[in-house]
Design an enzyme around this catalytic site. Structure first.
Site, PDB file in Angstrom:
ATOM      1  N   SER A 183       0.847  -1.192   0.000  1.00  9.26           N
ATOM      2  CA  SER A 183       0.000   0.000   0.000  1.00  9.26           C
ATOM      3  C   SER A 183       0.879   1.237   0.000  1.00  9.26           C
ATOM      4  CB  SER A 183      -0.907   0.007   1.233  1.00  9.26           C
ATOM      5  OG  SER A 183      -1.486   1.279   1.422  1.00  9.26           O
ATOM      6  N   SER A 184       0.389   2.305  -0.603  1.00  8.49           N
ATOM      7  CA  SER A 184       1.167   3.548  -0.646  1.00  8.49           C
ATOM      8  C   SER A 184       1.310   4.197   0.724  1.00  8.49           C
ATOM      9  CB  SER A 184       0.511   4.535  -1.616  1.00  8.49           C
ATOM     10  OG  SER A 184      -0.809   4.853  -1.208  1.00  8.49           O
ATOM     11  N   CYS A 185       0.561   3.731   1.725  1.00 15.77           N
ATOM     12  CA  CYS A 185       0.678   4.313   3.068  1.00 15.77           C
ATOM     13  C   CYS A 185       1.988   3.909   3.749  1.00 15.77           C
ATOM     14  CB  CYS A 185      -0.500   3.909   3.933  1.00 15.77           C
ATOM     15  SG  CYS A 185      -0.478   2.187   4.450  1.00 15.77           S
TER      16      CYS A 185
ATOM     17  N   TYR B 182      -1.078  -0.345  10.308  1.00 11.96           N
ATOM     18  CA  TYR B 182      -1.277  -0.995   9.008  1.00 11.96           C
ATOM     19  C   TYR B 182      -0.043  -0.821   8.127  1.00 11.96           C
ATOM     20  CZ  TYR B 182      -3.282  -1.847   4.357  1.00 11.96           C
ATOM     21  OH  TYR B 182      -3.524  -2.312   3.084  1.00 11.96           O
TER      22      TYR B 182
ATOM     23  N   HIS C 171     -12.745   3.251   2.603  1.00  8.20           N
ATOM     24  CA  HIS C 171     -11.895   4.335   2.134  1.00  8.20           C
ATOM     25  C   HIS C 171     -12.756   5.459   1.559  1.00  8.20           C
ATOM     26  CE1 HIS C 171      -8.813   1.013   2.068  1.00  8.20           C
ATOM     27  NE2 HIS C 171      -8.162   1.981   2.685  1.00  8.20           N
TER      28      HIS C 171
ATOM     29  N   LYS D   2       2.516  -3.660   6.431  1.00 13.35           N
ATOM     30  CA  LYS D   2       2.823  -3.764   5.002  1.00 13.35           C
ATOM     31  C   LYS D   2       4.334  -3.646   4.749  1.00 13.35           C
ATOM     32  CE  LYS D   2      -1.128  -4.568   3.142  1.00 13.35           C
ATOM     33  NZ  LYS D   2      -1.350  -5.848   2.414  1.00 13.35           N
TER      34      LYS D   2
END
Length: 312
Positions: free
Chosen positions: A108-110, A137, A180, A141
């Site tokens: 994920s880009s987070c 989270y 989201h 990842k």
């Protein structure tokens, strides 16, 4: 990856997994292995090991994850870090033990620092502090990326990691609290339209910028990488996005128009904004020969039609 290859899709009922499954079925891959949550608890190490020992998949798409928006991440941080680390650890280790030829891990880009330079390059990983609202989270990842790197380094496996930007599409979570921003807005505007609600409230100032990728485009990218590239070709991991972003306010106005809602938008600045901007640098993926095709407005229209078809 050949047409007769045995392919396991972890998380096949989710937003990403279902898109990968659709892509493979349309491309003529008949030997797909899938298990529901009730059939296989991916947090259970012994159960996952038994599944891999019996099925012996050759290729694995690791799309299973516990996901959610700001509210869900803030409310259930322990579940987000535990469930995701357990799922990743069990599947990646089993893929090594039972000699999976290739695994693709969905991140994920987070994972990037809250104030990373824009657009965010793969090299920006672990160069700053994470966004507090989704830190558990994100750490999970990052652990998945590092597990793939470590197994490749120590055992010579071919485990590839991809970092998609914000995703949307059919089979998304449209819950107004736990989803989201894009699917949540679709539901809020649709319900406001059908009930003649005069105002729709949106968390935050509306100023943060976000990038959105139609999930079928992501599925196409994942199959493209699985067919054509190895870990050695890609490097540590690769971003997947569109290279374009817009503000939450602009997104809300776009969805409002597509849904046909004519009421007022009210932004609640007392609620958190999250990361100010999350735009991915997609140069590495472009250099491999792939780009997204679906325009945001077209994608949102398709998702809204799907949402209505499901009784939304």
């Amino acid at each position: 990856m050949q047409k007769k290859s045995k392919i396991y899709i972890a998380g096949h009922n989710g937003l990403v997994g279902s898109a990968i499954k659709r892509k493979l079925e349309r491309a003529g891959y008949p030997n797909l292995v899938c298990r529901t949550r009730t059939e296989l608890d991916l947090r259970n190490q012994a159960a996952v090991a038994e599944f891999f020992a019996q099925e012996r998949p050759e290729f694995v798409f690791l799309a299973a994850a516990k996901v959610g928006g700001i509210y869900a991440n803030n409310t259930y941080p322990a579940e987000f870090i535990y469930d995701n680390i357990a799922i990743e650890a069990n599947i990646i280790h089993a893929a090594y033990r039972y000699e999976v030829r290739k695994l693709l891990f969905l991140g994920s880009s987070c994972i990037y620092p809250k104030f990373a330079p824009q657009p965010m390059q793969e090299e920006h990983l672990l160069t700053g502090l994470l966004e507090p609202t989704n830190e558990p989270y994100a750490i999970a990842k990052i652990a998945g990326i590092k597990m793939c790197e470590s197994y490749n380094r120590q055992y010579g496996t071919d485990f590839v990691s991809v970092m998609p930007t914000n995703l949307y599409g059919p089979y998304d979570n449209f819950d107004p609290k736990n989803s989201h921003v894009l699917p949540a807005l679709i539901r809020r505007f649709h319900e406001a339209k059908t009930t003649d609600k005069p105002v729709v409230e949106i968390w935050g100032t509306g100023n943060p910028k976000r990038e959105f990728l139609y999930v079928d485009d992501l599925a196409d990218a994942c199959v493209f990488l699985m067919q054509n590239y190895t870990y050695q070709d890609i490097g540590s991991f690769v971003n997947i996005g569109t290279g374009q972003d817009l503000t939450i306010r602009e997104l809300a106005e776009l969805i409002k128009g597509i849904v046909g809602y004519h009421g007022e938008l009210r932004f609640n600045s007392e609620k958190p904004d999250g990361t100010p901007r999350k735009l991915l640098d997609i140069c590495r993926m472009r250099s491999l020969g792939w780009e997204a095709e679906t325009k945001l407005e077209d994608g949102i229209r398709m998702v809204y039609e799907w949402f209505k078809s499901q009784g939304g």
